[in-house]
Write a protein that holds these residues in place. Sequence first.
Motif, PDB file in Angstrom:
ATOM      1  N   VAL A  39       1.330  -1.169  -0.046  1.00 12.23           N
ATOM      2  CA  VAL A  39       0.223  -0.167   0.042  1.00 12.23           C
ATOM      3  C   VAL A  39       0.767   1.546  -0.002  1.00 12.23           C
ATOM      4  CG1 VAL A  39      -1.554   1.524   1.271  1.00 12.23           C
ATOM      5  CG2 VAL A  39      -1.759  -1.284   1.126  1.00 12.23           C
ATOM      6  N   PRO A  40       0.690   1.847  -1.117  1.00  9.44           N
ATOM      7  CA  PRO A  40       1.323   3.834  -0.958  1.00  9.44           C
ATOM      8  C   PRO A  40       1.726   3.957   0.653  1.00  9.44           C
ATOM      9  CG  PRO A  40      -0.118   4.133  -2.762  1.00  9.44           C
ATOM     10  CD  PRO A  40      -0.687   2.408  -1.765  1.00  9.44           C
ATOM     11  N   GLY A  41       3.150   3.857   0.727  1.00  5.55           N
ATOM     12  CA  GLY A  41       3.703   4.465   1.832  1.00  5.55           C
ATOM     13  C   GLY A  41       3.803   3.913   3.157  1.00  5.55           C
ATOM     14  N   LYS A  42       3.580   2.307   2.948  1.00  7.41           N
ATOM     15  CA  LYS A  42       3.919   1.475   4.063  1.00  7.41           C
ATOM     16  C   LYS A  42       5.338   0.665   2.946  1.00  7.41           C
ATOM     17  CE  LYS A  42      -0.430   1.373   6.348  1.00  7.41           C
ATOM     18  NZ  LYS A  42      -1.429   0.460   7.311  1.00  7.41           N
ATOM     19  N   GLU A  43       5.385  -0.512   3.841  1.00 11.09           N
ATOM     20  CA  GLU A  43       6.989  -1.114   3.692  1.00 11.09           C
ATOM     21  C   GLU A  43       6.085  -2.837   2.880  1.00 11.09           C
ATOM     22  OE1 GLU A  43      10.256  -2.862   5.745  1.00 11.09           O
ATOM     23  OE2 GLU A  43       9.026  -4.282   6.261  1.00 11.09           O
ATOM     24  N   ARG A  44       6.442  -2.699   2.102  1.00 10.50           N
ATOM     25  CA  ARG A  44       5.863  -4.083   1.217  1.00 10.50           C
ATOM     26  C   ARG A  44       5.615  -5.149   2.683  1.00 10.50           C
ATOM     27  NH1 ARG A  44       8.175  -5.025  -4.314  1.00 10.50           N
ATOM     28  NH2 ARG A  44       7.258  -3.036  -4.892  1.00 10.50           N
ATOM     29  N   GLU A  45       4.875  -6.401   1.887  1.00 14.52           N
ATOM     30  CA  GLU A  45       4.419  -6.665   2.893  1.00 14.52           C
ATOM     31  C   GLU A  45       4.182  -8.516   2.383  1.00 14.52           C
ATOM     32  OE1 GLU A  45       0.519  -6.897   3.947  1.00 14.52           O
ATOM     33  OE2 GLU A  45       0.346  -8.543   5.766  1.00 14.52           O
ATOM     34  N   GLY A  46       4.920  -9.432   3.427  1.00 10.17           N
ATOM     35  CA  GLY A  46       4.797 -11.119   1.907  1.00 10.17           C
ATOM     36  C   GLY A  46       3.142 -11.973   2.583  1.00 10.17           C
ATOM     37  N   VAL A  47       2.619 -11.840   1.710  1.00  8.87           N
ATOM     38  CA  VAL A  47       1.689 -12.740   1.543  1.00  8.87           C
ATOM     39  C   VAL A  47       1.520 -14.188   1.214  1.00  8.87           C
ATOM     40  CG1 VAL A  47      -0.431 -12.685   0.435  1.00  8.87           C
ATOM     41  CG2 VAL A  47       0.958 -11.002   0.375  1.00  8.87           C
ATOM     42  N   SER A  48       2.633 -14.767   0.913  1.00 10.86           N
ATOM     43  CA  SER A  48       2.675 -16.102   0.856  1.00 10.86           C
ATOM     44  C   SER A  48       3.557 -16.852  -0.232  1.00 10.86           C
ATOM     45  CB  SER A  48       1.195 -16.873   0.308  1.00 10.86           C
ATOM     46  OG  SER A  48       1.685 -18.142   0.048  1.00 10.86           O
ATOM     47  N   CYS A  49       5.033 -17.663   0.059  1.00  9.66           N
ATOM     48  CA  CYS A  49       5.365 -18.559  -1.020  1.00  9.66           C
ATOM     49  C   CYS A  49       5.421 -19.575  -1.162  1.00  9.66           C
ATOM     50  CB  CYS A  49       7.039 -17.787  -0.562  1.00  9.66           C
ATOM     51  SG  CYS A  49       7.134 -18.523   1.654  1.00  9.66           S
ATOM     52  N   ILE A  50       6.199 -20.612  -2.058  1.00  6.04           N
ATOM     53  CA  ILE A  50       5.526 -21.630  -1.961  1.00  6.04           C
ATOM     54  C   ILE A  50       7.109 -22.012  -2.894  1.00  6.04           C
ATOM     55  CG2 ILE A  50       5.240 -21.203  -5.151  1.00  6.04           C
ATOM     56  CD1 ILE A  50       3.936 -23.893  -4.018  1.00  6.04           C
ATOM     57  N   THR A  51       8.365 -22.898  -2.275  1.00  6.46           N
ATOM     58  CA  THR A  51       9.547 -23.112  -2.034  1.00  6.46           C
ATOM     59  C   THR A  51      10.075 -24.617  -3.937  1.00  6.46           C
ATOM     60  OG1 THR A  51       9.498 -23.381   0.606  1.00  6.46           O
ATOM     61  CG2 THR A  51      11.111 -24.658  -0.880  1.00  6.46           C
ATOM     62  N   ALA A  52      10.980 -24.153  -4.247  1.00  3.74           N
ATOM     63  CA  ALA A  52      11.468 -24.460  -5.493  1.00  3.74           C
ATOM     64  C   ALA A  52      11.621 -26.198  -4.901  1.00  3.74           C
ATOM     65  CB  ALA A  52      12.805 -24.271  -5.355  1.00  3.74           C
ATOM     66  N   ASN A  53      11.207 -26.993  -5.761  1.00  6.29           N
ATOM     67  CA  ASN A  53      11.396 -28.897  -5.003  1.00  6.29           C
ATOM     68  C   ASN A  53      10.078 -29.353  -4.261  1.00  6.29           C
ATOM     69  OD1 ASN A  53      13.354 -28.877  -6.869  1.00  6.29           O
ATOM     70  ND2 ASN A  53      14.988 -27.865  -5.395  1.00  6.29           N
ATOM     71  N   THR A  54      10.445 -28.694  -4.013  1.00  9.76           N
ATOM     72  CA  THR A  54       9.585 -29.535  -2.548  1.00  9.76           C
ATOM     73  C   THR A  54       7.644 -28.611  -2.749  1.00  9.76           C
ATOM     74  OG1 THR A  54       9.708 -27.163  -0.431  1.00  9.76           O
ATOM     75  CG2 THR A  54      11.254 -29.626  -0.554  1.00  9.76           C
ATOM     76  N   ASP A  55       7.734 -27.264  -3.260  1.00  7.80           N
ATOM     77  CA  ASP A  55       5.843 -27.111  -2.967  1.00  7.80           C
ATOM     78  C   ASP A  55       6.421 -27.176  -1.036  1.00  7.80           C
ATOM     79  OD1 ASP A  55       5.037 -28.271  -6.107  1.00  7.80           O
ATOM     80  OD2 ASP A  55       6.644 -26.759  -5.442  1.00  7.80           O
ATOM     81  N   SER A  56       6.663 -26.282  -0.389  1.00  7.85           N
ATOM     82  CA  SER A  56       6.062 -25.809   0.996  1.00  7.85           C
ATOM     83  C   SER A  56       6.259 -25.095   0.624  1.00  7.85           C
ATOM     84  CB  SER A  56       7.259 -27.024   1.803  1.00  7.85           C
ATOM     85  OG  SER A  56       8.165 -25.361   1.781  1.00  7.85           O
ATOM     86  N   THR A  57       4.902 -24.663   1.324  1.00  9.59           N
ATOM     87  CA  THR A  57       4.244 -23.091   1.933  1.00  9.59           C
ATOM     88  C   THR A  57       3.984 -22.410   2.100  1.00  9.59           C
ATOM     89  OG1 THR A  57       1.583 -24.442   1.627  1.00  9.59           O
ATOM     90  CG2 THR A  57       2.366 -23.894  -0.347  1.00  9.59           C
TER      91      THR A  57
END
Length: 125
Positions: A39-57
């Motif tokens: 959001v403008p004026g705020k730091e970028r926030e991590g929402v989700s991720c998926i790991t290479a090879n394992t697909d852990s989230t």
Amino acid sequence: VQLQASGGGLVQPGGSLRLSCAASGLTLKRYTIGWFRQVPGKEREGVSCITANTDSTNYGESVKGRFTISRDNAKNSVYLDLSSLQPEDTAAYYCAVDNLIGTPCTLHFFEYDYWGQGTQVTVSS
């Protein structure tokens, strides 16, 4: 390498959206992919991720149980399904690639090396 996030739009509270992250010059299944929002004026926030090879989230606390990350390797794409959307989910959403292989994905934006242009999600009645 080019990444492109798409699928954003205007949605009412309680609604759903599917965001897509497509790549050229890179095979996404080989990499850890993250979704972030800002959001403008705020730091970028991590929402989700998926790991290479394992697909852990991994998911940020504010979206757990509402957002789901997945891959479609045949389409060289990663998706983020957003449900039960609330006004506070309004932001520009970005996908990103982490070049580091072999470690679980993180939600720290500074770990990521390639970024696509964002797609705007607006939740409003």
